[in-house]
Design a protein around this motif. Structure first.
Motif, PDB file in Angstrom:
ATOM      1  N   ALA A 463       2.140  25.087  22.831  1.00  0.00           N
ATOM      2  CA  ALA A 463       1.913  25.644  24.161  1.00  0.00           C
ATOM      3  C   ALA A 463       0.729  24.973  24.838  1.00  0.00           C
ATOM      4  O   ALA A 463       0.800  24.590  26.013  1.00  0.00           O
ATOM      5  N   LEU A 464      -0.412  24.791  24.074  1.00  0.00           N
ATOM      6  CA  LEU A 464      -1.599  24.123  24.646  1.00  0.00           C
ATOM      7  C   LEU A 464      -1.284  22.693  25.038  1.00  0.00           C
ATOM      8  O   LEU A 464      -1.735  22.199  26.080  1.00  0.00           O
ATOM      9  N   GLN A 465      -0.492  22.024  24.224  1.00  0.00           N
ATOM     10  CA  GLN A 465      -0.124  20.636  24.524  1.00  0.00           C
ATOM     11  C   GLN A 465       0.646  20.566  25.838  1.00  0.00           C
ATOM     12  O   GLN A 465       0.359  19.721  26.692  1.00  0.00           O
ATOM     13  N   ILE A 466       1.623  21.483  26.018  1.00  0.00           N
ATOM     14  CA  ILE A 466       2.446  21.458  27.232  1.00  0.00           C
ATOM     15  C   ILE A 466       1.615  21.859  28.444  1.00  0.00           C
ATOM     16  O   ILE A 466       1.733  21.259  29.521  1.00  0.00           O
ATOM     17  N   ILE A 467       0.724  22.858  28.276  1.00  0.00           N
ATOM     18  CA  ILE A 467      -0.143  23.269  29.390  1.00  0.00           C
ATOM     19  C   ILE A 467      -1.042  22.116  29.801  1.00  0.00           C
ATOM     20  O   ILE A 467      -1.256  21.860  30.998  1.00  0.00           O
ATOM     21  N   SER A 468      -1.559  21.386  28.797  1.00  0.00           N
ATOM     22  CA  SER A 468      -2.421  20.231  29.072  1.00  0.00           C
ATOM     23  C   SER A 468      -1.661  19.169  29.854  1.00  0.00           C
ATOM     24  O   SER A 468      -2.162  18.600  30.823  1.00  0.00           O
ATOM     25  N   GLU A 469      -0.409  18.893  29.435  1.00  0.00           N
ATOM     26  CA  GLU A 469       0.382  17.839  30.072  1.00  0.00           C
ATOM     27  C   GLU A 469       0.707  18.182  31.521  1.00  0.00           C
ATOM     28  O   GLU A 469       0.882  17.291  32.347  1.00  0.00           O
ATOM     29  N   LYS A 470       0.803  19.483  31.822  1.00  0.00           N
ATOM     30  CA  LYS A 470       1.186  19.891  33.167  1.00  0.00           C
ATOM     31  C   LYS A 470      -0.010  20.165  34.070  1.00  0.00           C
ATOM     32  O   LYS A 470       0.150  20.686  35.180  1.00  0.00           O
ATOM     33  N   SER A 471      -1.213  19.787  33.603  1.00  0.00           N
ATOM     34  CA  SER A 471      -2.432  20.078  34.374  1.00  0.00           C
ATOM     35  C   SER A 471      -2.366  19.518  35.779  1.00  0.00           C
ATOM     36  O   SER A 471      -2.852  20.133  36.727  1.00  0.00           O
ATOM     37  N   HIS A 472      -1.791  18.349  35.915  1.00  0.00           N
ATOM     38  CA  HIS A 472      -1.779  17.683  37.231  1.00  0.00           C
ATOM     39  C   HIS A 472      -0.361  17.579  37.802  1.00  0.00           C
ATOM     40  O   HIS A 472      -0.130  16.792  38.721  1.00  0.00           O
ATOM     41  N   THR A 473       0.553  18.354  37.246  1.00  0.00           N
ATOM     42  CA  THR A 473       1.924  18.331  37.760  1.00  0.00           C
ATOM     43  C   THR A 473       2.028  19.236  38.969  1.00  0.00           C
ATOM     44  O   THR A 473       1.780  20.438  38.892  1.00  0.00           O
ATOM     45  N   ILE A 474       2.365  18.649  40.090  1.00  0.00           N
ATOM     46  CA  ILE A 474       2.464  19.408  41.334  1.00  0.00           C
ATOM     47  C   ILE A 474       3.683  20.329  41.263  1.00  0.00           C
ATOM     48  O   ILE A 474       4.739  19.971  40.775  1.00  0.00           O
ATOM     49  N   ASN A 475       3.535  21.524  41.774  1.00  0.00           N
ATOM     50  CA  ASN A 475       4.613  22.515  41.837  1.00  0.00           C
ATOM     51  C   ASN A 475       5.107  22.977  40.463  1.00  0.00           C
ATOM     52  O   ASN A 475       6.205  23.509  40.345  1.00  0.00           O
ATOM     53  N   SER A 477       5.598  25.443  37.612  1.00  0.00           N
ATOM     54  CA  SER A 477       5.550  26.908  37.577  1.00  0.00           C
ATOM     55  C   SER A 477       4.436  27.405  36.685  1.00  0.00           C
ATOM     56  O   SER A 477       3.847  28.466  36.931  1.00  0.00           O
ATOM     57  N   ILE A 478       4.106  26.641  35.656  1.00  0.00           N
ATOM     58  CA  ILE A 478       3.069  27.079  34.718  1.00  0.00           C
ATOM     59  C   ILE A 478       1.716  27.175  35.402  1.00  0.00           C
ATOM     60  O   ILE A 478       0.869  28.000  35.034  1.00  0.00           O
ATOM     61  N   ASN A 479       1.497  26.356  36.414  1.00  0.00           N
ATOM     62  CA  ASN A 479       0.207  26.335  37.093  1.00  0.00           C
ATOM     63  C   ASN A 479       0.039  27.511  38.062  1.00  0.00           C
ATOM     64  O   ASN A 479      -1.060  27.783  38.527  1.00  0.00           O
ATOM     65  N   LEU A 480       1.172  28.180  38.386  1.00  0.00           N
ATOM     66  CA  LEU A 480       1.078  29.345  39.247  1.00  0.00           C
ATOM     67  C   LEU A 480       0.387  30.500  38.538  1.00  0.00           C
ATOM     68  O   LEU A 480      -0.230  31.367  39.177  1.00  0.00           O
ATOM     69  N   HIS A 481       0.503  30.511  37.209  1.00  0.00           N
ATOM     70  CA  HIS A 481      -0.107  31.577  36.406  1.00  0.00           C
ATOM     71  C   HIS A 481      -0.825  30.934  35.221  1.00  0.00           C
ATOM     72  O   HIS A 481      -0.688  31.379  34.088  1.00  0.00           O
ATOM     73  N   ARG A 482      -1.605  29.911  35.526  1.00  0.00           N
ATOM     74  CA  ARG A 482      -2.211  29.089  34.478  1.00  0.00           C
ATOM     75  C   ARG A 482      -3.116  29.907  33.558  1.00  0.00           C
ATOM     76  O   ARG A 482      -3.095  29.749  32.333  1.00  0.00           O
ATOM     77  N   GLU A 483      -3.904  30.789  34.134  1.00  0.00           N
ATOM     78  CA  GLU A 483      -4.840  31.570  33.341  1.00  0.00           C
ATOM     79  C   GLU A 483      -4.099  32.425  32.311  1.00  0.00           C
ATOM     80  O   GLU A 483      -4.525  32.539  31.164  1.00  0.00           O
ATOM     81  N   ILE A 484      -3.000  33.031  32.747  1.00  0.00           N
ATOM     82  CA  ILE A 484      -2.214  33.864  31.826  1.00  0.00           C
ATOM     83  C   ILE A 484      -1.682  33.026  30.675  1.00  0.00           C
ATOM     84  O   ILE A 484      -1.739  33.441  29.503  1.00  0.00           O
ATOM     85  N   TRP A 485      -1.178  31.821  30.985  1.00  0.00           N
ATOM     86  CA  TRP A 485      -0.596  30.965  29.944  1.00  0.00           C
ATOM     87  C   TRP A 485      -1.665  30.475  28.971  1.00  0.00           C
ATOM     88  O   TRP A 485      -1.460  30.451  27.755  1.00  0.00           O
ATOM     89  N   ILE A 486      -2.828  30.089  29.522  1.00  0.00           N
ATOM     90  CA  ILE A 486      -3.899  29.609  28.632  1.00  0.00           C
ATOM     91  C   ILE A 486      -4.404  30.743  27.751  1.00  0.00           C
ATOM     92  O   ILE A 486      -4.625  30.558  26.545  1.00  0.00           O
ATOM     93  N   THR A 487      -4.585  31.917  28.341  1.00  0.00           N
ATOM     94  CA  THR A 487      -5.044  33.069  27.557  1.00  0.00           C
ATOM     95  C   THR A 487      -4.105  33.333  26.390  1.00  0.00           C
ATOM     96  O   THR A 487      -4.540  33.592  25.257  1.00  0.00           O
ATOM     97  N   ALA A 488      -2.806  33.255  26.655  1.00  0.00           N
ATOM     98  CA  ALA A 488      -1.825  33.481  25.591  1.00  0.00           C
ATOM     99  C   ALA A 488      -1.882  32.357  24.566  1.00  0.00           C
ATOM    100  O   ALA A 488      -1.785  32.592  23.347  1.00  0.00           O
ATOM    101  N   ALA A 489      -2.062  31.127  25.032  1.00  0.00           N
ATOM    102  CA  ALA A 489      -2.031  29.971  24.143  1.00  0.00           C
ATOM    103  C   ALA A 489      -3.235  29.930  23.210  1.00  0.00           C
ATOM    104  O   ALA A 489      -3.119  29.460  22.066  1.00  0.00           O
ATOM    105  N   VAL A 490      -4.421  30.415  23.681  1.00  0.00           N
ATOM    106  CA  VAL A 490      -5.622  30.335  22.849  1.00  0.00           C
ATOM    107  C   VAL A 490      -5.838  31.592  22.008  1.00  0.00           C
ATOM    108  O   VAL A 490      -6.878  31.748  21.364  1.00  0.00           O
ATOM    109  N   SER A 491      -4.870  32.458  21.983  1.00  0.00           N
ATOM    110  CA  SER A 491      -5.040  33.725  21.280  1.00  0.00           C
ATOM    111  C   SER A 491      -4.959  33.594  19.760  1.00  0.00           C
ATOM    112  O   SER A 491      -5.355  34.498  19.039  1.00  0.00           O
TER     113      SER A 491
END
Length: 542
Positions: A463-475, A477-491
């Motif tokens: 999950a962290l790898q995919i979130i990292s890869e999408k850091s600069h991907t425009i539009n 969907s993961i970036n719309l709720h990035r904080e929620i996804w990171i919080t879940a990924a680092v749990s």
């Protein structure tokens, strides 16, 4: 070649048997004697005579007789009758049984030797010939009465006995073997010729006898030239076949279907109606009309060959089928040749899924033919089509995923709120090879409500790898709720360690981003785990 036995009756100190080419028992001899005598009182018989046809079930033969006036004999009202006897089995093979009448021979003088031996004749010499529109027109009202009023003896008044002889022969020749051998007719009667247990189906009478005949119960008078009967598809179809025999393979159909039915006239009309529908099945709604009609006309289990024809035609015209026709095909699937069915199984599966998704998945619990159709459909149908069907009928989701686990890699699947979650994550748990694509699909479906479960099932490190890869991907969907996804990924701190260790290079911006979550991470680790994590971070190549 067929063998035709002959019997001759005439006057010799009374009407009696004169010659026969086969021995006769008392019962058959009595029936032949009665039927060979003049057909009623005060008979005025034309020179060409008249025909009488009836079965002799004891002999297993059909009798077709011609009766002539015997004016040369001293007794007024004397007749000659030459009766031909044909085995039921041979009668069934004749395309035109009326052609047998060509074998009738009036006695010449008083030499009867020719009637002592059977006649051997070539079947091919008795072929069907077109009757023409005139005979078709004259047959129409009689056909309508014969097959619509099957409980009645049909009687038609006419003065044109020779012309109606052709009508009778055309109608008789059209019938299937069982009906043909039980059919009783007389082309010129001077009174009802029916006897106990031997009712005549069709008789022609002089018009002067209409009133007296009409008083007899269960007799229906029909005017052949009235054209009173309205246009009915089965009737027009039957009449067309009288005019041009078997051009639509109507007689072949009757012969095939009639073998499974009884010998009564009442079965003719529904068979004609079904064949008309089959031959016009290409017309709009034709398939569905045929399906509706066959059970109404015959009931379940009857007219097997007709059912097979309809089922096969429906498979060839799948796009026109409604749900009733689909059910009909599935109900008769075991009648269909496996190779033909296999050829049409995927289009059928498409049509079933379009009509009712659960109908297709239910086939997985049926016979082998049904399972094959369902499997082909589930394995080949496009993902979007399957997902649309699951949305329409969510009971199918588990069965579909069993054959198509790849659906969990489709964002559309995860947009099925309340349907996709439990069965989808069950698939992910069992298929590690789908984790990466499935996680992408869940995030693209914009399902932050599934972030914790997605990270747990697919792996926090992934999950962290995919979130990292999408850091600069425009539009994304993961970036719309990035904080929620990171919080879940680092749990999961252990999984985070795996991410740091396995990643060859981490985006400094992403590292800074997740550093905000370090207190949260450290609070969940033991001293040993913290030391391990620090060592991991020290090893990272930024």
């Amino acid at each position: 070649m067929i063998k035709v036995h002959q019997v001759l009756h005439g006057y010799a100190d009374g009407h009696r048997l004169l010659r026969a080419s086969l021995p006769l028992n008392a019962g058959d001899a009595r029936a032949l004697l009665t039927m060979s005598d003049v057909s009623g009182p005060n008979a005025i018989i034309p020179e060409e005579g008249y025909l009488t046809g009836y079965p002799l079930t004891g002999l297993g033969m059909y009798a077709i007789a011609r009766t002539w006036p015997a004016d040369e004999l001293p007794r007024p009202g004397s007749v000659w009758t030459h009766t031909l006897l044909v085995d039921f089995s041979d009668l069934a093979t004749l395309p035109n049984p009326g052609g047998l009448s060509m074998l009738h021979a009036r006695p010449s003088g008083f030499r009867f030797d020719r009637y002592d031996t059977p006649i051997v004749t070539d079947i091919s010499s008795i072929a069907n010939v077109p009757c023409g529109h005139r005979i078709g027109e004259l047959s129409r009202e009689i056909i309508a009465a014969l097959y619509s009023k099957s409980k009645y003896a049909i009687v038609a008044p006419t003065t044109a006995s020779a012309e109606y002889e052709l009508v009778v022969m055309a109608i008789w020749g059209q019938q299937w073997p069982k009906l043909r051998r039980s059919f009783r007719f007389c082309t010129l009667s001077f009174g009802d010729r029916s006897m106990e247990n031997m009712r005549f189906d069709l008789q022609f009478i002089p018009p002067s006898l209409q009133r007296s005949i009409a008083r007899i119960p269960e007799i229906l008078l029909v005017d052949p030239i009235s054209q009173e009967t309205k246009s009915i598809p089965w009737l027009e179809h039957t009449t067309e076949d009288i005019i041009s025999p078997n051009t639509s393979f109507f007689r072949d159909f009757l012969k095939s279907e009639g073998a499974t039915l009884n010998s009564t006239r009442e079965a003719f009309r529904p068979l004609a109606a079904i064949h008309h529908l089959i031959t016009h099945i290409e017309q709009p709604g034709g398939i569905n009309l045929a399906v509706e009609a066959i059970d109404q006309l015959f009931g379940q289990g009857h007219a097997v060959n007709a059912r097979l024809m309809i089922a096969k035609t429906a498979l060839e015209r799948i796009t026109e089928m409604q749900e009733g026709a689909i059910n009909f095909v599935l109900d008769h699937i075991n009648l269909i040749d496996p190779s033909f069915l296999d050829e049409h199984s995927y289009p059928l599966a498409q049509k079933i899924w379009e009509s009712s998704p659960s109908m297709l998945t239910d086939l997985l619990n049926k016979n082998s033919a049904g399972i094959n159709i369902a499997e082909k459909g589930l394995e080949k149908l496009p993902s979007a089509t399957l997902i649309d069907g699951i949305e329409r009928d969510n009971k199918t989701v588990t069965s579909v995923l069993a054959y198509r686990p790849d659906l969990v890699t489709q964002p559309l699947f995860w947009k099925l709120y309340g349907i996709s979650e439990k069965p989808g994550f069950q698939v992910i748990s069992a298929r590690p090879d789908l984790h990466q694509q499935a996680f992408h699909a869940i995030t693209e479906a914009n399902r932050p409500d599934l972030s914790s479960t997605a990270c747990e099932k697919c792996g926090h490190a992934l999950a962290l790898q995919i979130i990292s890869e999408k850091s600069h991907t425009i539009n994304s969907s993961i970036n719309l709720h990035r904080e929620i996804w990171i919080t879940a990924a680092v749990s999961n701190s252990i999984e985070i360690s795996k991410f740091f260790i396995s990643s060859e290079k981490i985006n400094p911006e992403f590292l800074e981003e997740i550093s905000h979550y370090v207190p949260q991470i450290l609070s969940k680790l033991s001293t040993i785990q913290i030391l391990g994590l620090l060592q991991s971070l020290d090893a990272i190549k930024l």
